[in-house]
Design a protein around this motif. Structure first.
Motif, PDB file in Angstrom:
ATOM      1  N   GLY A  60       0.803  -1.214   0.000  1.00  0.00           N
ATOM      2  CA  GLY A  60       0.000   0.000   0.000  1.00  0.00           C
ATOM      3  C   GLY A  60       0.833   1.260   0.000  1.00  0.00           C
ATOM      4  N   TRP A  61       1.948   1.240   0.725  1.00  0.00           N
ATOM      5  CA  TRP A  61       2.782   2.434   0.835  1.00  0.00           C
ATOM      6  C   TRP A  61       3.671   2.654  -0.376  1.00  0.00           C
ATOM      7  CZ3 TRP A  61       4.974   2.266   6.547  1.00  0.00           C
ATOM      8  CH2 TRP A  61       3.933   2.510   7.443  1.00  0.00           C
ATOM      9  N   TRP A  91      10.828   5.838  -4.651  1.00  0.00           N
ATOM     10  CA  TRP A  91      11.270   4.497  -4.264  1.00  0.00           C
ATOM     11  C   TRP A  91      11.259   3.556  -5.465  1.00  0.00           C
ATOM     12  CZ3 TRP A  91      11.944   2.103   0.873  1.00  0.00           C
ATOM     13  CH2 TRP A  91      12.181   3.068   1.853  1.00  0.00           C
ATOM     14  N   GLY A  92      10.654   3.993  -6.575  1.00  0.00           N
ATOM     15  CA  GLY A  92      10.717   3.223  -7.808  1.00  0.00           C
ATOM     16  C   GLY A  92       9.866   1.975  -7.854  1.00  0.00           C
ATOM     17  N   MET A  93       8.792   1.906  -7.037  1.00  0.00           N
ATOM     18  CA  MET A  93       7.973   0.702  -7.016  1.00  0.00           C
ATOM     19  C   MET A  93       6.495   0.986  -7.238  1.00  0.00           C
ATOM     20  SD  MET A  93       9.646  -1.731  -4.041  1.00  0.00           S
ATOM     21  CE  MET A  93      10.118  -0.527  -2.819  1.00  0.00           C
ATOM     22  N   LEU A 117       8.397   3.259   7.191  1.00  0.00           N
ATOM     23  CA  LEU A 117       9.293   2.197   6.756  1.00  0.00           C
ATOM     24  C   LEU A 117      10.702   2.767   6.733  1.00  0.00           C
ATOM     25  CD1 LEU A 117       9.872  -0.593   5.395  1.00  0.00           C
ATOM     26  CD2 LEU A 117       9.400   0.538   3.205  1.00  0.00           C
ATOM     27  N   PHE A 118      11.617   2.081   7.403  1.00  0.00           N
ATOM     28  CA  PHE A 118      13.004   2.519   7.422  1.00  0.00           C
ATOM     29  C   PHE A 118      13.907   1.374   7.002  1.00  0.00           C
ATOM     30  CE2 PHE A 118      11.136   5.451  10.572  1.00  0.00           C
ATOM     31  CZ  PHE A 118      11.583   6.653  10.067  1.00  0.00           C
ATOM     32  N   LEU A 166      14.317   6.173   4.296  1.00  0.00           N
ATOM     33  CA  LEU A 166      13.069   6.293   5.040  1.00  0.00           C
ATOM     34  C   LEU A 166      11.897   6.593   4.134  1.00  0.00           C
ATOM     35  CD1 LEU A 166      12.526   9.791   6.544  1.00  0.00           C
ATOM     36  CD2 LEU A 166      14.627   9.313   5.324  1.00  0.00           C
ATOM     37  N   LEU A 167      10.747   6.059   4.542  1.00  0.00           N
ATOM     38  CA  LEU A 167       9.480   6.360   3.883  1.00  0.00           C
ATOM     39  C   LEU A 167       8.447   6.555   4.988  1.00  0.00           C
ATOM     40  CD1 LEU A 167       7.618   6.580   1.396  1.00  0.00           C
ATOM     41  CD2 LEU A 167       7.302   4.094   1.527  1.00  0.00           C
ATOM     42  N   ILE A 168       7.991   7.776   5.157  1.00  0.00           N
ATOM     43  CA  ILE A 168       6.963   8.070   6.150  1.00  0.00           C
ATOM     44  C   ILE A 168       5.620   7.646   5.582  1.00  0.00           C
ATOM     45  CG2 ILE A 168       5.862   9.838   7.572  1.00  0.00           C
ATOM     46  CD1 ILE A 168       8.800   9.380   8.253  1.00  0.00           C
TER      47      ILE A 168
END
Length: 210
Positions: A40-41, A50-52, A87-88, A113-115
């Motif tokens: 989901g993120w 993030w390239g996804m 996500l870290f 990191l991805l908040i």
């Protein structure tokens, strides 16, 4: 298990109560158990760097299963008051393509990191990103006994760069990360901003939201 107690039985590598914010738990990522959150993120447009964004659930799972198999790269899910929040990832710079762009020092640790988005119906507290990142840096620098955190956000990601600068990271100029094309890893060339935060500066500034 409800989101109010997400992964409550999983042992945290770091847990921190932040006044005025809440309790932050840093958990080792479980690619299968956390796949709903992960997919989901990372496929949201807000996570484009993030390239996804076009990845299927299986592709996301395979990506993080591969990451989980490495000794040099690790992923973590940060849970705030029982709800997934960020996500870290950590990595050893000498085992990463960034090592081709700067002289790695003993005690360096790389950080991504991805908040995550706010939980449905929940607002974002002032200092949300800073508090989450601060808790994770407390683990990465103090908990792992490292001397310097290294980041290399996409040079176009001005929002992430501003967040990191507010946290105390010092920019060291733009770099070009070389592309990687291996059977298990495909990464395009990336123009990035290299920045550092020493453990001394982090501990002097504290991990409170600001």
């Amino acid at each position: 298990m409800t989101t109010e107690t997400y992964a409550g039985a999983r042992e945290a590598v770091h847990e921190q109560r932040i006044d005025g914010f809440g309790t932050v738990r840093v958990l080792p990522l479980d690619p299968r158990a956390d796949l709903d959150v992960l997919h989901g993120w990372v496929t949201e447009e807000r996570a484009a760097y993030w390239g996804m964004t076009g990845f299927t659930r299986q592709q996301v799972l395979e990506t993080y299963l591969h990451l989980d198999s490495l000794d040099t790269h690790h992923a973590f899910l940060t849970v705030k008051d029982g709800v997934p929040a960020a996500l870290f990832q950590t990595y050893e710079p000498e085992a990463d393509r960034v090592s081709e762009c700067y002289e790695v020092r003993p005690g360096d640790i790389g950080v991504h990191l991805l908040i995550g988005p706010p939980a449905p119906g929940a607002g974002v507290l002032p200092g949300w990103s800073s508090a989450l990142l601060g808790a994770f840096l407390a683990y990465a620098l103090t908990g792992l006994d490292r001397q310097r955190a290294v980041v290399e956000p996409d040079a176009r990601n001005t929002r992430a760069i501003a967040r990191l600068t507010r946290q105390g990271f010092v920019p060291a100029g733009e770099i070009v990360l070389p592309g990687i094309d291996l059977p298990e890893v495909h990464l395009p060339e990336k123009r990035a901003l290299l920045a550092f935060l020493t453990r001394e500066a982090f501990e002097r500034g504290g991990a409170a939201p600001r």
